[in-house]
Design an enzyme around this catalytic site. Structure first.
Site, mmCIF file in Angstrom:
data_model
loop_
_atom_site.group_PDB
_atom_site.id
_atom_site.type_symbol
_atom_site.label_atom_id
_atom_site.label_comp_id
_atom_site.label_asym_id
_atom_site.label_seq_id
_atom_site.Cartn_x
_atom_site.Cartn_y
_atom_site.Cartn_z
ATOM 1 C CB SER A 247 17.820 -56.096 -16.292
ATOM 2 O OG SER A 247 17.817 -54.926 -15.520
ATOM 3 C CG ASP A 319 26.005 -43.483 -27.024
ATOM 4 O OD1 ASP A 319 25.539 -42.565 -26.326
ATOM 5 O OD2 ASP A 319 27.194 -43.520 -27.380
#
Length: 794
Positions: A247, A319
């Site tokens: 994005s 992560d």
């Protein structure tokens, strides 16, 4: 004969009339009056020229009940498919070919987690009261109106939508952010099967000593991990449903805008599908007003604005999912080593119902670290080593529903910061501005404390303690900024920096896109809606020259004649813009694929190379590979000689030209980007012929490309290229006049086949046009094309 023709004509007329009656009955009702149970007062829904509902209610319960009803009118099948995918129930309507996908999502425990979470929520909290009202509106629509044509085609028997469904869809969204199931097996394979010299190309720290060691994996385990990576990818590609990919978002303060007020721009990058991922709606009640972008089965806007504040989102890309190799007891395969002792695996059976076939029973196992993802695969592919999945979504409190309820009302920095702190998983960047002049950004996620030296980019070894977590860092350690002196904030999925200096491993995108935006915003002031549009639609990137510059001498040597030399010089002089008439754009993207294949496919094998083409590490690897003339990747293992960079570049160049000439002719003008790069948006049922002709949109020539600001991105592969993901909407809000913001939908507001708004924005979207997002009362009134009154039943 005359009598036969008359009968035929009457038959055709009857069939046509029946078809028109059938189609008309499926369309949304956007005029007139309908009774809705449980309303406290009448609700007015005015539809504008794009089919966006402007809902005016006298209280919030009625507001959300009406939102559920009108959302279902336009998107009921999307809601149905999303909940079935998330809960592992697609095979029940689509047959045996979806059993593997269902098994994957049952293994992820999204359904189980949602059910348990729902049992513990405070249903008197205003957020959950709003959810229940919204669901009531959906269920009243489903029970009282004709069902979508997709229900008829698939034989779907409707059942009520529940809070558990909403939470399951939230779990699917969180899973779509995580790429560990694809990238971790790949990087571990490179590390353990090829070695550190090969791994160095991926810019992942190599740890030969210390905490990190290699889990003991058998040959069958590598096949398991490769199959898991492909299954994870196929769950998105094979169902025509959205997957979050990246994005752009930025905000400039009044010191850098033309108006002296903040200006916010945002375009979340999501896999394209019909209908579009976002449903736009303008909500208005005495206590609350918002123009929002909503997802299926989500009553709170994930993107939104009003006169007082606005926000957008990008993926944090931290992560938050570890894959862990468990050590099993040689005397008891149902035990694993945990905290200095053997402990039993949890196990239970689950049943997948299958259309036109017998039910399938799956056994789901869990270690102390999380679900065993081997169980997502057929028993013949599960390997010897149990692989557990630790996932923050399953391991945190994660009051994300309450978070977005609050964010929808966050008219101050303090309120926005507090709302962001409640988002635990998936990781999201919240980019914010308000009419008072504040701008802010918070990287929202619960960041786990992993052991020192542990790199979660690889499969972790449970027996050495690599998988253990010592809690989570406080929100204050997350990357964030408020009112920075430079006067702007950019978020574009690159590696962020923690104010506390902690490491934040993640699946970050290339820095090039963010660097491009940062440079433009930093070198100019006077930002307004017009020049911000141009920046949002920019098609340039520095990435091609980062790959090409170290290779130009080899490319010039590889050119066979003057015509090829001219093509090489066009590449050398290219500014990286992916415009429709660009030949270098096509040359570069074909060469990029051929270079990756020539250098890497022989070492990885076809299965892992296919995974590489869909994994972010390749984007980082290719510039590093190009710059390293001594990389072992240049050698072709299939030949007795040792190839160098020049030989591999020559082979890739020749393959590039052979493909383009063979597919598109000898004249390079026929290779223009717009002829080879297109956006064809598909419906989930359009994956099946001949339904593709009915549900899918025709392809449109697409500017932009992979990791350009106008990120109409394709998979690295051979031409022609189909755009896979890109801006799921483009929004611009200038607080000099927030009531007249701009936006665009890639397809249309409605998911109802043959409806006026099924695809009425598609061409305007690809052409880079914007549409007004009506917020002011006089604008709403002036653009009303239909008015629906919902009144209390009885």
């Amino acid at each position: 004969m005359k009598r036969s023709l008359t009968v035929l004509a009457l038959t055709v007329a009857a069939v046509t009339a029946g078809g028109l009656w059938y189609v008309q009955g499926k369309r949304p009702v956007r005029d007139g009056e309908l009774a809705l149970a449980h309303l406290q007062a009448p609700v007015t829904v005015r539809y504008d020229e794009r089919g966006v509902p402007h809902i005016a209610a006298q209280n919030e319960a009625d507001l959300y009940r009406a939102l559920g009803y009108v959302h279902a009118q336009d998107r009921l099948f999307q809601m149905e498919l999303m909940r079935r995918l998330a809960r592992g129930e697609l095979a029940e309507i689509l047959g045996a070919k979806l059993v593997d996908t269902d098994r994957l999502f049952r293994t992820l425990r999204i359904r189980e987690h949602a059910d348990a979470y729902a049992a513990g929520i405070d249903r008197n909290h205003p957020a959950w009261q709003a959810v229940q009202a919204y669901l009531d509106g959906i269920n009243q629509y489903q029970a009282s109106r004709p069902l979508p044509v997709e229900y008829d085609l698939l034989g779907i028997q409707p059942r009520p939508f529940t809070i558990e469904d909403c939470l399951s869809v939230a779990g699917y969204n969180a899973y779509s952010f995580a790429t560990a199931l694809r990238s971790n097996p790949l990087l571990t394979y490179v590390r353990d099967q090829l070695g550190p010299d090969y791994l160095d190309t991926f810019d992942v720290a190599w740890h030969p000593d210390g905490v990190i060691d290699r889990p003991s994996l058998a040959r069958e385990d590598w096949r398991t991990l490769g199959a898991l990576a492909q299954l994870s990818l196929g769950a998105f590609e094979g169902n025509g449903l959205p997957q979050f990919e990246g994005s752009n978002a930025w905000v400039v303060s009044g010191t850098r805008s033309a108006s002296g007020k903040p200006l916010l721009a945002g375009d979340p990058h999501i896999r394209f599908a019909v209908p579009a991922v976002w449903y736009e709606a303008h909500l208005s009640a005495p206590s609350h007003e918002l123009y929002g972008h909503f997802q299926a089965l989500t009553p709170f806007a994930m993107l939104g604005h009003n006169r007082d504040f606005a926000w957008s989102l990008t993926m944090f890309q931290n992560d938050d999912l570890d894959l862990i190799a468990e050590k099993t007891n040689p005397d008891n395969p149902n035990q694993v080593w945990y905290q200095d002792q053997w402990v039993d695996l949890e196990s239970r059976d689950d049943t997948i119902r299958v259309k036109d076939a017998d039910p399938v029973t799956v056994t789901l196992r869990r270690s102390p670290h999380g679900p065993l993802v081997n169980d997502a695969l057929d028993s013949s592919l599960r390997g010897q080593t149990p692989i557990a999945m630790w996932w923050a979504f399953l391991e945190t409190e994660n009051p994300i529903v309450e978070a977005f309820y609050s964010l929808n009302r966050a008219d101050t920095l303090d309120k926005a910061r507090t709302a962001a702190s409640q988002i635990h998983a998936p990781g999201l960047n919240v980019i914010y501005a308000n009419a008072k002049g504040d701008i802010g950004w918070w990287a929202a996620a619960k960041l786990p404390r992993r052991p020192a030296g542990v790199n979660p980019a690889f499969i972790l070894d449970a027996s050495r303690g690599e998988a253990e977590k010592d809690g989570f860092y406080p929100f204050e350690d997350n990357p964030q900024e408020e009112n920075p002196a430079r006067g702007y904030i950019v978020s574009a999925n690159y590696q962020p920096v923690s104010p506390a200096g902690i490491d934040i491993p993640g699946y970050y995108n290339l820095p090039d896109r963010g660097r491009y935006l940062n440079q433009r915003l930093g070198e100019a002031t006077g930002w307004d809606l017009q020049n911000t549009q141009a920046l949002q639609l920019a098609t340039g990137t520095d990435y091609p020259q980062r790959v090409l510059q170290p290779l130009l001498a080899d490319l010039r040597a590889a050119a066979a004649d003057e015509a090829e030399k001219a093509l090489v010089e066009r590449l050398a002089a290219w500014d990286g813009r992916h415009e429709l008439d660009s030949v270098p754009a096509s040359l570069f993207n074909q060469f990029l694929y051929e270079l990756a294949r020539a250098a890497m496919a022989d070492e990885l094998g076809e299965a892992y190379f296919a995974t590489l083409l869909n994994a972010r590490p390749l984007d980082f690897a290719l510039p590093r590979l190009a710059a390293d003339a001594d990389s072992p990747w240049w050698d072709d293992r299939a030949t007795p000689t040792r190839e160098n960079r020049a030989a591999t570049v020559k082979a890739a160049w020749q393959a590039t030209l052979a493909h383009l000439r063979g597919q598109f002719g000898d004249d390079p003008d026929g290779w223009a980007w717009g002829k080879l790069h297109s956006l064809a948006q598909g419906h989930p049922l359009g994956l099946q012929k001949p339904l593709d002709k009915l549900f899918n949109l025709a392809p449109l020539a697409a500017p932009g490309g992979h990791e350009t600001p106008n990120n109409l991105s394709h998979k690295i592969g051979p031409a022609p290229w189909s755009v896979v993901y890109g801006p799921s909407t483009r929004r611009l809000i200038d607080f000099a006049d927030p009531a007249h913001s701009l936006g665009i939908n890639p397809v249309g507001q409605s998911g109802v086949l043959f409806d006026t708004h099924y695809s009425d924005q598609a061409e305007r979207y690809i052409q880079g046009n914007y549409q007004p997002q009506h917020l002011a009362e006089d604008d709403v009134q002036a653009h009303t094309e239909g008015m629906l009154r919902l009144v209390p039943a009885g």
